[in-house]
Structures are given as C-alpha cells and as structure tokens.
Design an enzyme around this catalytic site. Structure first.
Site, mmCIF file in Angstrom:
data_model
loop_
_atom_site.group_PDB
_atom_site.id
_atom_site.type_symbol
_atom_site.label_atom_id
_atom_site.label_comp_id
_atom_site.label_asym_id
_atom_site.label_seq_id
_atom_site.Cartn_x
_atom_site.Cartn_y
_atom_site.Cartn_z
ATOM 1 N N GLY A 90 0.711 -1.153 -0.254
ATOM 2 C CA GLY A 90 0.156 0.066 -0.082
ATOM 3 C C GLY A 90 0.786 1.041 0.049
ATOM 4 O O GLY A 90 0.438 2.368 -0.280
ATOM 5 N N ARG A 91 2.082 1.571 0.260
ATOM 6 C CA ARG A 91 3.030 2.532 0.717
ATOM 7 C C ARG A 91 4.613 1.611 -0.046
ATOM 8 O O ARG A 91 5.290 2.655 0.020
ATOM 9 C CB ARG A 91 3.000 2.731 1.574
ATOM 10 C CG ARG A 91 3.501 2.104 2.787
ATOM 11 C CD ARG A 91 4.399 2.330 3.825
ATOM 12 N NE ARG A 91 3.714 0.935 4.786
ATOM 13 C CZ ARG A 91 4.577 0.825 6.162
ATOM 14 N NH1 ARG A 91 4.332 2.196 6.606
ATOM 15 N NH2 ARG A 91 4.151 0.464 6.951
ATOM 16 N N GLY A 124 -0.241 5.777 0.712
ATOM 17 C CA GLY A 124 0.698 5.821 0.585
ATOM 18 C C GLY A 124 2.120 6.424 0.705
ATOM 19 O O GLY A 124 3.389 6.122 -0.229
ATOM 20 N N ASP A 250 2.179 -11.056 6.852
ATOM 21 C CA ASP A 250 2.209 -11.110 5.841
ATOM 22 C C ASP A 250 4.458 -9.966 5.981
ATOM 23 O O ASP A 250 4.875 -9.452 5.336
ATOM 24 C CB ASP A 250 1.356 -9.660 5.859
ATOM 25 C CG ASP A 250 1.037 -8.659 7.036
ATOM 26 O OD1 ASP A 250 0.760 -9.385 8.020
ATOM 27 O OD2 ASP A 250 0.512 -7.701 6.801
#
Ligand code: AMP
Ligand code: MG
Length: 492
Positions: A90-91, A124, A250
């Site tokens: 996401g970033r 982000g 993750d």
C-alpha cells in the site's frame, strides 16, 4: 540522457494477478539523507550515480529508470491473528531486481513512494521517523549477523505527511532477497487460485531454495526449508534482545529475512514479556512469544501448500504436520547453541540449560540489562575482577554472586584458554545495539532540528557492534529512567 540500471525483473514476468503495475508518485523536493555506498557496491550499482541528481530522482520515485518495471505486490495476511484477504503493497513499489556481486538476486523497493491500488485508506507515504528507524535497525541487524532486508537509501520528499501531527515525508529504498511473504501464499490460497499458488511456489523455490527442486517431494522439501529458515532466524532475534513488534504472516518472509521494521525495538532490561508496540495491546508479539508466534505463522503457511503436497487431503495434512513438527527441535537446537556461545561454552553438557535459565531468571528478577550482562560476562570470563561490572547490573548483586561460581566451575570443563574464550564471547555478545532511546533521540534531532549528525554517528557505531569503541561507550549504556522510551509506533 536515459538511465539504464541492470534490472532483471523476474517477479514482473509472473502473471498480472500477482501485482498491480503502478509508478511511484513524484515528490516536490527530494533531498538525499543517506546513501548506503557499501551496499550499493555489493549490489553492483554505482554509488556515485545514485548520489547524483539523476540517482536521487530515482530514489525519490520522481524518475523511473529504463529497465525498471514498477509494481505493487499483492498479498494477504493474518494481522494479530485476524485474516485479511487483501493487503498488498500500500505504500511500497518494487522498482525491479538486480543481481549483486555475490550473484544473489535482490529486490529494489521504494517504501513511502505514494498510493497504489492496495493503499485502502492510507496515503502511501512514510514519515522520516519510521524511515530512520528502519534504516538504523535493519543495518544494525545486518552488522549483528542477522538475516535481514537492508536499507540502500533514505531521502526526504520535501512534502509533509499527516500523522498525529505534520511530519517531514521520506522514502526508504529497501533491498530484500525478495518480498514474498507467507501472506503472498495466503492471497492465492484464499482465492482458490491453485494455478497461481503453484507458480508462486515454483518461483520461490527457484529463487530461494533451488536445491529442493531435486527432492522426491519438492513442495514438502520447500516447506521444510522455509520452516528451517524461520526456526534459525528467531533464535538470532532472541539472542540479541530484538522484538519485531508486528509478526503478522504478511511480515514473515519466505526467504527467511527479518522484514518490516515498524514498531520494532531492542529490549534493555531482560524480561520475556517486554512489548514496545503501541498497537500490541495484549502482548501477542512480546519478546518471549516470538518463537510460538512464528510457529503459528508457519502453520498458516503449511495450510496454503496443502493442495500442492498431495491430492489426498489426509496425506497432505500428515505431510504438512510432519514438516511443522520439525520446528520446535530446530528452534531449540539453534537457540540453545546460541545461548551456550553467549556463556562461552563450546561443548554441550547435561545441566547447561539449568545454568543458563537460572541466569536469565536472576536477570529478570533483578532488572539486569540484557546486552550489558552478557557483554560484561565476556570480560569476567577472563578476569574475575570484572565481576563487579556484571553484578552491579543486578538490583541485588547477591543474585549474581550466587550464580557466578557455578558458571566458573562449568567453564573449568571447557577446552581453550580464557583469552580465547573472551574473544569467542565478545563475538557472540554485542556491545552496541540500537537502543530505543537512542533511536528516539536521532529521530527527534531530525524532525525538530533538521540535524542528521546524531543519525550518522549512531549508524557508524552500530556498524561495528562487537567492537569496544571506547570513544562511544555512552552508546552502550541503557537509558536513564527519564530517557526510557517504552512505546514505539508503526507510524503508518
Ligand atoms: P505494515 O503494518 O507495515 O506491515 O502494513 C500493513 C498493511 O498496511 C500493508 O498492506 C501496507 O502496505 C499497508 N499500509 C501501511 N501504511 C500505509 C500507508 N501509509 N499507506 C497505504 N498503505 C499502508
Ligand atoms: Mg508489512
């Protein structure tokens, strides 16, 4: 002039559903904070070019060099035990892969480089604090001998990010053997996408564990290899007092590297229940829980591989269980060997573990500093006059006095002379770790005063953690009560 870097992007050649093609979002006024020149050379990249205005444009995400195929990787994951079917970068954006001088393929990834299709509510971006923390701690871990992602560069964006207050924005260039996580496998498993799952497994085998391709059951051997890599990684954390802080699936790397330095921290006084992360309300990821948590994560990984292990469900489960059951023994063997080394014991004897556990218990009961106790024992091993430096770390020094004669008696059975033992112990017991209050001071100087000299100095000290460095003795000290930093934040 077009810039060409020696990228060879194998992950971007996998099917489209493995990632989203997305370019970094340019930033206003990039400024280099730090380039890791030694790492650049190791990667076969030209440090002078990376430091040039063009190199800086790449490190800030303002310019995509020829050969780069920027992607955000898809993954899922269990966060604090709760399954989230879609997370993803996401970033972060993977620029591409390079082959280093050691022949190893590594990802070059920008972290904090703008939104991607996986950003959800996030911006982000990254703030300078977490970027400096990741840079310092990942490089310290590498110097300490722990498998880890590395930091190639930190740049300021010239923009602000909004967190609990306005903070300078920054981008970290992260280098990893790959960014494949347990969560990457979960992403395809939960979708029932067995074709992708198999492609991912084959890819990870070829990239990280090529030897298992020759095994009778390559996927079982792959699972074994990942279990072993993690069972050997976690002891390395425990032996230096490292607390990852967010051990979600993750954030567990298939290549066996420490990855995702969010609210991580090193323990000062020894206590297995130590937690720093501000979001870890129940201590799930406390120092002493890490072995069981990674075991649990590996079970989640094994579940994803079931369809690859056998068409017969019962057989697949039995195979997975067998592999998972190797973890405790592998972990203990590595952990106990490491603890012995920390006490200067080369050979193994029956009651060594009692000796070790009694020391740890006395340390916990007496608030002894984990790192200094072992470092000072490395001196005491050759010189009983140095006992004073150890015993003074215990609130009740008598606890050490009661233990030390047992240790000395045990050492009498060891081969080798005291001087050699001291050398071996110094190599197992660092003098310098990235203490949390030091990192905090570095971040405050950067944010409040735009002063990066403290960052440079701490980074330099941490690059030689096993050397005495008398000029920097203060960096070895635990925090004074008023300096203690008990909470760390992800800063996302
Ligand atoms: P982490 O806690 O760093 O492991 O991140 C968990 C998930 O949140 C990942 O999917 C990240 O990409 C995402 N994430 C974290 N911070 C941000 C941010 N500032 N913007 C967008 N996504 C983020
Ligand atoms: Mg993460």
């Amino acid at each position: 002039m077009p810039v060409t870097l020696p990228f060879d992007n194998s992950y971007a050649r996998l099917p489209d559903r493995f990632y989203a093609r997305v370019a970094p979002t340019p930033v206003r006024a990039p400024k280099l904070v730090k380039l890791n020149r030694a790492l650049a050379r190791k990667l076969n990249l030209d440090p002078d070019w990376l430091e040039s205005p063009e190199g800086l444009e790449m490190l800030a995400g303002n310019r995509i060099p020829d050969g780069s195929e920027p992607i955000a990787m898809a993954y899922a994951g269990h966060q604090f035990g709760q399954f989230v079917p879609q997370l993803g970068d996401g970033r972060a954006i993977l620029l591409g892969e390079v082959i280093g001088r050691d022949g190893v393929r590594r990802d070059i990834q920008l972290k904090g480089s703008g939104p991607t299709p996986f950003s959800r509510q996030g911006d982000g971006r990254a703030a300078i604090g977490p970027v400096l923390r990741e840079y310092l701690v990942s490089e310290a871990m590498a110097a300490l001998g722990v498998p880890t992602t590395r930091s190639l560069a930190a740049v300021l964006t010239g923009e602000v990010v909004i967190r609990d207050r306005f903070l300078p924005g920054a981008v970290l260039t992260r280098v990893a053997r790959s960014h494949i996580r347990i969560g990457t496998f979960q992403y395809f498993a939960v979708r029932g996408d067995f074709e992708a799952l198999q492609q991912l497994a084959d890819y990870a085998i070829a990239r990280h564990y090529p030897e298992v391709a020759e095994a009778d059951h390559p996927y079982r051997a792959f699972l074994d290899a990942v279990v072993k890599a993690q069972a050997e990684l976690v002891p390395k954390w425990l032996l230096i007092g490292f607390i990852h802080g967010v051990l979600n699936t993750d954030n567990t790397s298939i290549a066996g590297e420490t990855i995702d330095y969010g609210p991580c921290a090193f323990m000062d006084t020894y206590s297995p229940t130590t937690v720093f992360s501000s979001i870890d309300y129940h201590g799930r990821y406390a120092y002493g829980n890490q072995p069981q948590i990674v075991h649990w994560n590996l079970v989640r990984f094994a579940e994803t591989l079931l369809p690859l292990l056998s068409d017969d469900q019962d057989k697949a489960v039995a195979m997975a269980q067998e592999a998972i059951d190797t973890y405790p023994k592998l972990f203990e063997a590595a952990y106990h060997a490491g603890l012995r080394r920390k006490l200067g014991l080369e050979t193994a004897r029956d009651h060594d573990l009692d000796l070790i556990h009694d020391l740890l218990k006395a340390m916990a009961e007496n608030g002894a500093d984990f790192t200094l106790t072992f470092r000072n024992l490395s001196e005491a091993v050759a010189d009983p006059a140095a006992d004073e430096q150890v015993r003074s770390l215990f609130t009740d020094p008598a606890a050490y006095d009661a233990w030390a004669p047992r240790w000395r008696q045990r050492l009498a059975d060891e081969p080798g002379d005291p001087a050699a033992r001291r050398q071996a112990m110094r190599a197992a017991n660092p003098m310098f770790i990235p203490r949390n209050h030091r990192i905090e001071a570095v971040i405050n100087a950067a944010v409040d005063d735009k002063d990066y000299a403290p960052f440079e100095e701490l980074l330099a000290v941490l690059s030689r953690p096993y050397e005495n460095q008398p000029a920097f003795a203060l960096y070895a000290q635990p925090p004074e009560p008023h300096e203690r930093v008990l909470k760390t934040f992800c800063g996302t």
